[in-house]
Each structure stands twice: as structure tokens, then as C-alpha cells.
Scaffold this motif. Structure first.
Motif, PDB file in Angstrom:
ATOM      1  N   THR A   1       0.869  -1.176   0.000  1.00  0.00           N
ATOM      2  CA  THR A   1       0.000   0.000   0.000  1.00  0.00           C
ATOM      3  C   THR A   1       0.905   1.226   0.000  1.00  0.00           C
ATOM      4  OG1 THR A   1      -1.547  -1.282   1.359  1.00  0.00           O
ATOM      5  CG2 THR A   1      -1.947   1.104   1.159  1.00  0.00           C
ATOM      6  N   VAL A   2       1.007   1.892  -1.132  1.00  0.00           N
ATOM      7  CA  VAL A   2       2.003   2.941  -1.307  1.00  0.00           C
ATOM      8  C   VAL A   2       1.325   4.246  -1.711  1.00  0.00           C
ATOM      9  CG1 VAL A   2       4.126   3.630  -2.488  1.00  0.00           C
ATOM     10  CG2 VAL A   2       3.682   1.204  -2.024  1.00  0.00           C
ATOM     11  N   PHE A   3       1.610   5.306  -0.970  1.00  0.00           N
ATOM     12  CA  PHE A   3       1.150   6.652  -1.326  1.00  0.00           C
ATOM     13  C   PHE A   3       2.317   7.409  -1.945  1.00  0.00           C
ATOM     14  CE2 PHE A   3      -1.755   5.213   1.898  1.00  0.00           C
ATOM     15  CZ  PHE A   3      -2.992   5.712   1.500  1.00  0.00           C
ATOM     16  N   CYS A   4       2.058   8.098  -3.026  1.00  0.00           N
ATOM     17  CA  CYS A   4       3.138   8.800  -3.699  1.00  0.00           C
ATOM     18  C   CYS A   4       2.642  10.113  -4.292  1.00  0.00           C
ATOM     19  CB  CYS A   4       3.770   7.936  -4.782  1.00  0.00           C
ATOM     20  SG  CYS A   4       2.644   7.344  -6.051  1.00  0.00           S
ATOM     21  N   THR A   5       3.586  10.953  -4.690  1.00  0.00           N
ATOM     22  CA  THR A   5       3.260  12.234  -5.305  1.00  0.00           C
ATOM     23  C   THR A   5       2.847  12.008  -6.757  1.00  0.00           C
ATOM     24  OG1 THR A   5       5.489  12.629  -6.157  1.00  0.00           O
ATOM     25  CG2 THR A   5       5.056  13.276  -3.856  1.00  0.00           C
ATOM     26  N   PRO A   6       2.291  13.021  -7.413  1.00  0.00           N
ATOM     27  CA  PRO A   6       1.969  12.881  -8.838  1.00  0.00           C
ATOM     28  C   PRO A   6       3.182  12.627  -9.726  1.00  0.00           C
ATOM     29  CG  PRO A   6       0.705  14.673  -7.888  1.00  0.00           C
ATOM     30  CD  PRO A   6       1.698  14.246  -6.846  1.00  0.00           C
ATOM     31  N   ASP A   7       4.396  12.852  -9.189  1.00  0.00           N
ATOM     32  CA  ASP A   7       5.612  12.500  -9.923  1.00  0.00           C
ATOM     33  C   ASP A   7       6.026  11.052  -9.676  1.00  0.00           C
ATOM     34  OD1 ASP A   7       5.833  15.000 -11.023  1.00  0.00           O
ATOM     35  OD2 ASP A   7       7.181  15.755  -9.470  1.00  0.00           O
ATOM     36  N   GLY A   8       5.338  10.377  -8.773  1.00  0.00           N
ATOM     37  CA  GLY A   8       5.656   8.990  -8.478  1.00  0.00           C
ATOM     38  C   GLY A   8       6.570   8.781  -7.305  1.00  0.00           C
ATOM     39  N   ASN A   9       7.047   9.846  -6.677  1.00  0.00           N
ATOM     40  CA  ASN A   9       7.937   9.693  -5.530  1.00  0.00           C
ATOM     41  C   ASN A   9       7.150   9.232  -4.304  1.00  0.00           C
ATOM     42  OD1 ASN A   9       9.907  10.641  -7.226  1.00  0.00           O
ATOM     43  ND2 ASN A   9       9.939  12.700  -6.356  1.00  0.00           N
ATOM     44  N   ARG A  10       7.754   8.353  -3.519  1.00  0.00           N
ATOM     45  CA  ARG A  10       7.053   7.750  -2.380  1.00  0.00           C
ATOM     46  C   ARG A  10       6.862   8.744  -1.241  1.00  0.00           C
ATOM     47  NH1 ARG A  10       9.866   1.882  -1.256  1.00  0.00           N
ATOM     48  NH2 ARG A  10       9.588   0.966  -3.323  1.00  0.00           N
ATOM     49  N   ILE A  11       5.649   8.761  -0.703  1.00  0.00           N
ATOM     50  CA  ILE A  11       5.359   9.510   0.526  1.00  0.00           C
ATOM     51  C   ILE A  11       5.340   8.559   1.715  1.00  0.00           C
ATOM     52  CG2 ILE A  11       3.689  10.965   1.725  1.00  0.00           C
ATOM     53  CD1 ILE A  11       2.663  11.886  -1.006  1.00  0.00           C
TER      54      ILE A  11
END
Length: 529
Positions: A85-95
Motif C-alpha cells: 500500500t504505497v502513497f506517492c506524489t503525482p511525480d511517483g515519488n514515495r510519501i
């Protein structure tokens, strides 16, 4: 896209990230698999909860990713298993990232991600170190690589229960193959433990892994790739020992694959455990890498046993790969318009399947396919440092970031060594050496789980055992050549060099010409000593 939950899932692709940019919202990546029981449980318990689904739909762009269909996404966003379960920015970088989340855990993570996003926006994300583009740990390919990993066979071995490491226990078939030539007793003890703990005596086939050190409580998913690799390892063990204890699980697993995963033209990817009163969840999608592994394994088994079914289904699968998956050297991961192409594992295992078919079947078309795929792989994926990327340097999210997987480089290097012998083109061996050297500076940090690296490094340091057979495939000499007790030997059938009815056994500049299977066995023993 609902997929049985209340979440409005998007498909993986550029459109989802573009939507996230327009909305100024983070992306939720839900990495799942058909065979993953916990994934289905999370669908029901967490994503099926109305308030959680509403929060995700309103404040995020939810994207569901089938990790079997998108292996490069899996490698970049996996956080230790599935579900991820991965949340990331619209650039794809992991939050933020987690594994299985129940409803309460998901609420906490949603709140945390929102706080970080509101406070930092695009700066809330980060790029994992493995994708930072740092140089690979290059070094010289020396004997210390094999020596170190052979030592790890002993250092990490579980003397009581077999296998390497503690819980959870994975079968590690490439490590078993490495051990078969260096510490056969440990290889056999491990295969015996794998049979007791992971082999399904009722239906056939092997489960993924055991949750306990003593090989108990298995994860009951069965993946084609895992089963193919184990068929090959058990077949090699049968070649070395002649014992039915190793042939029987291999034969039964082939029967299982044909009965449960054959889709009419190739093998499906997996079968997961059933839920409640339902049958097992079966994914009959054919994936190139796993099917190429299956071709390799089936042909290894038939070369040692002359069994008809492995040979026939290897031929059919190879034909499907050649006709439906390979286009001028570019391999498609699955047969669909949205399928990724030029994935390193697909390319590498297809080369390996082609060179295996050339050796066992005398299939010149398969060898030509292997050469085309190898050439395209080298042109498109090999870097200036010698290491191969896992795919094209483009795509949404983190796909444009370079990832140089060790396992994938081992697979392609191993196949290229064989291709060099079969074609007489030494450039393939040189490319293989460059790929292995790209990681050689870290030899002392490698564990037994990557023992395959030690095997391919050792092959590059020694002259290969080659058997060039003048009769075509299926002759007595050819069959004897395939059964020598060295699973890294390369057999060249139907060659024009030796006199008719003879074979040349060679190691470097030493060679013997033989005319009978018995003489061939003696020559191998003398030259390999």
C-alpha cells in the motif's frame, strides 16, 4: 474500475498521474496479485469499508496494480510483500508505504499522508536509494566471488531443518543448483525438506514458501515461475543422483502445471488458495518470463528422462512465445496491447529458453530467436557500466528511474554464456562478463540468496565444458551428452565439425573425439577433472 470494492480504481498508466497533477492530489498505489490471499482480504475488510473508500476517492487518485502484469512497478514500489500500500506524489515519488492495512491502520495512514501532503506538497515524496542512479559496485571477476558464496552455503545453512536462513523459509532453487556442484549433501537435504514442506502431495506442484523455520505453515499460492525453477532444480538433482525421490516431484509438478495452468497455448501465471467454499483463484494469463522459465525447465527434465509430456508442452509453449510474444527481438510481457515490453526478465529468460531448445531439440529457429532477443537486449538495456537495466528508461511514476537488478543481470549473463558457445560469437561472453563485473565490487556483501551470481562468475572464470555432436538431436550420443553430470555443460547437436557418428568433448584447448556414449562419459570425466 471497481474490482469488487467501493474504491474507484484507475489503471496503472500516465493518465492516473496526470489526473493527480490536475487535482493536486496524492496517488494511492495498491499492489496486488490474483494469488495473494491477504490482498483479497484487504479488498473485503478495508477497501470495502464505505468511509475509507469515500476518503480515498475524494482525496486521492487510487490506482490498482496487478504486480504480475507490471513487474517493473512491483520492483519499484514493493514494500516487502503483497499487498503493498504505497502513497506517492503525482511525480511517483514515495510519501509512505505499508503492507496489509486493516481499516484502523488505513485511517491512520490516510491522515498521516494528508498532513505531509498539505505541509510539503510535491516535496513530501522521496526516491528510494536503489533508484537514485548511483554507479553499480564494479570490480574484477575473480575466484573470491565463488569462494565467498560457497562459504555462505555453509555459514547460512540450517543443519537441523535444511535450507538456508531462518523463517520464513524459501526454496531458493538457484541456490540449490549452485550447491549441487559444491555441497551436494546440503542441496539434497534442502530438496528433501522442500518436498516435505512445500510439495502438494494431493494436487502436485509446490507452494511459495513456508512461514516457519521447520518448513511448516506454507503459503499455499502456487506460481508458475517458482514451480518451473523447482522442476529444473529437482531435475538436475535427479541427473546427479539417479534417485526417484527427485524425479517424482518434478514429474508430478509438470502434471499439475498441465492440468491446472495450461490455457490452450501456454501456461497461466498462478493459482492462489480458494476462499471459503470457492475453488482456487487461477490466473491463466500467460507471462513471457514465467513461460520461458517453464520451457527451460521442461526441456531440462525431458533431456534427463526422455519423457513425452515435458517435451511436447515445451514445444507448444516455445511456439507461442515465438509467434505471439517476440517481435524482432522485443519480448512482450503478456499478450495484450497494454503489456510492457523489453522487461529484462522477459528478455533474459526468452534467450535462455531459446538456447535450451537449441541444445535439447536441435531447434535452429529457437537459436535464431535467442540471438535476436539477446541483440535487442544488449542494444536497448545494457548500460555504459556493463549492467543491464530492468527495462526502458521511460514510463510513468518511477519507471524512468534506472534499476539494475542483480537477479536479472545474472539471468541474462548466464544465457549469454551459453549463446556464445552455440553461435561461436565470443562477444556474448564479453557482454556477460561486463554485466557480472558491474557488481563484483560488492562480492563480500552477497548472501546465499544470490548464489546464482557466484555460479555465473565461476562460469566466466573457467573454460566451458562443451560437447559438439555430429549426429542430430535424439541420437544416442546426443542423449548421452545431455546427461553428463554437469548441468552447466553446453551441448551443440547436429554440428558439422566432428566426423559423422562422433562427438567432440572439449574444455578449453583440450579435447577428445568419441563415438560411443561410454567413451563420451570417460572423456567428460577426464577433461573435467
Amino acid at each position: 474500475m471497481t474490482d469488487g470494492t467501493r474504491v474507484e480504481w484507475r489503471d496503472w498508466g500516465a493518465a492516473a498521474f496526470e489526473e493527480a497533477r490536475r487535482r493536486g492530489a496524492p496517488v494511492l498505489l495498491a499492489l496486488t496479485a490474483t494469488w495473494c490471499g491477504d490482498c483479497h482480504e484487504m479488498d473485503a475488510r478495508t477497501y470495502g469499508e464505505p468511509r475509507i473508500a469515500a476518503n480515498l476517492n475524494d482525496g486521492f487518485v487510487p490506482v490498482r496494480v496487478d504486480v504480475d502484469r507490471h513487474p517493473r512497478v512491483r520492483e519499484r514500489y514493493n514494500v516487502g510483500g503483497f499487498p503493498s500500500t504505497v502513497f506517492c506524489t503525482p511525480d511517483g515519488n514515495r510519501i509512505a508505504g505499508a503492507g496489509f492495512l486493516g481499516p484502523d491502520g488505513m485511517r491512520q495512514v490516510i491522515d498521516s499522508v494528508r498532513e505531509r501532503w498539505d505541509a510539503s506538497g510535491m516535496d513530501a515524496g522521496r526516491v528510494p536509494r536503489a533508484l537514485a542512479g548511483d554507479p553499480t559496485p564494479a570490480g574484477e571477476v575473480t575466484g573470491r566471488i565463488e569462494e565467498h558464496l560457497a562459504g555462505q552455503l555453509d555459514a547460512q545453512f540450517d543443519d537441523e531443518f535444511g535450507g538456508w536462513g531462518d523463517a520464513p523459509k524459501f526454496p531458493l532453487p538457484r541456490t540449490v543448483e549452485f550447491a549441487l556442484k559444491r555441497d551436494r549433501a546440503k542441496a539434497r537435504q534442502t530438496l528433501d525438506a522442500v518436498t516435505r514442506g512445500l510439495f502438494d502431495e494431493a494436487e502436485g506442484g509446490f507452494y511459495r514458501y513456508a512461514r516457519t523455520r521447520d518448513w511448516g505453515d506454507p503459503d499455499r499460492a502456487k506460481l508458475l515461475a517458482d514451480n518451473a525453477a523447482l522442476v529444473r532444480a529437482f531435475a538436475h538433482a535427479y541427473c546427479y543422483t539417479g534417485e526417484d525421490a527427485y524425479r517424482r516431484p518434478a514429474d508430478r509438478t509438470v502434471e499439475y502445471l498441465i492440468d491446472a495452468l495450461w490455457n490452450g497455448s501456454a501456461f497461466g501465471g498462478s493459482q492462489g488458495p480458494g476462499a471459503d467454499d470457492t475453488g482456487p483463484r487461477t490466473d491463466l494469463t500467460a507471462y513471457a518470463d514465467a513461460n520461458a522459465l517453464a520451457v527451460d525447465a521442461l526441456l531440462v527434465l525431458t533431456s534427463y528422462t526422455d519423457a513425452d509430456d515435458p517435451r511436447e508442452y515445451a514445444r507448444r509453449t516455445l511456439s507461442t512465445l515465438r509467434e505471439d510474444f517476440v517481435d524482432d527481438g522485443t519480448v512482450r510481457h503478456w499478450d495484450g496491447e497494454a503489456a510492457p515490453t523489453l522487461v529484462l526478465d522477459d528478455q533474459a529468460h526468452t534467450v535462455a529458453a531459446g538456447v535450451r531448445a537449441a541444445q535439447v531439440l536441435g531447434d535452429d529457429d529457437a537459436l535464431s530467436m535467442a540471438r535476436r532477443v539477446a541483440d535487442r537486449t544488449i542494444t536497448e538495456l545494457a548500460g555504459d557500466d556493463g549492467a543491464f537495466r530492468d527495462g526502458p528508461a521511460s514510463g510513468p511514476g518511477l519507471l524512468d528511474r534506472p534499476l539494475r537488478p542483480l537477479d536479472g543481470n545474472v539471468a541474462v549473463a548466464d544465457a549469454l554464456i551459453d549463446l556464445a558457445v552455440l553461435t561461436g560469437e565470443t562477444r556474448y561472453r564479453e557482454v556477460a562478463r561486463d554485466a557480472v563485473a558491474a557488481f563484483a565490487g560488492a562480492w563480500d556483501r552477497f548472501g546465499v540468496q544470490v548464489a546464482g551470481y557466484g555460479a555465473v562468475a565461476a562460469r566466466l572464470r573457467r573454460d566451458p565444458l562443451t560437447i559438439t555432436v555430429a549426429p542430430g538431436a535424439g541420437s544416442d550420443l546426443h542423449r548421452a551428452a545431455l546427461r553428463v553430470a554437469d548441468h552447466e555443460a553446453v551441448v551443440v547437436p547436429g554440428a558439422t565439425g566432428p566426423d559423422p557418428g562422433t562427438a567432440v568433448v572439449a574444455v578449453g584447448d583440450r579435447s577428445r573425439t568419441v563415438s560411443t556414449p561410454a567413451d563420451l562419459a570417460d572423456a567428460v570425466a577426464a577433461l573435467a577433472a
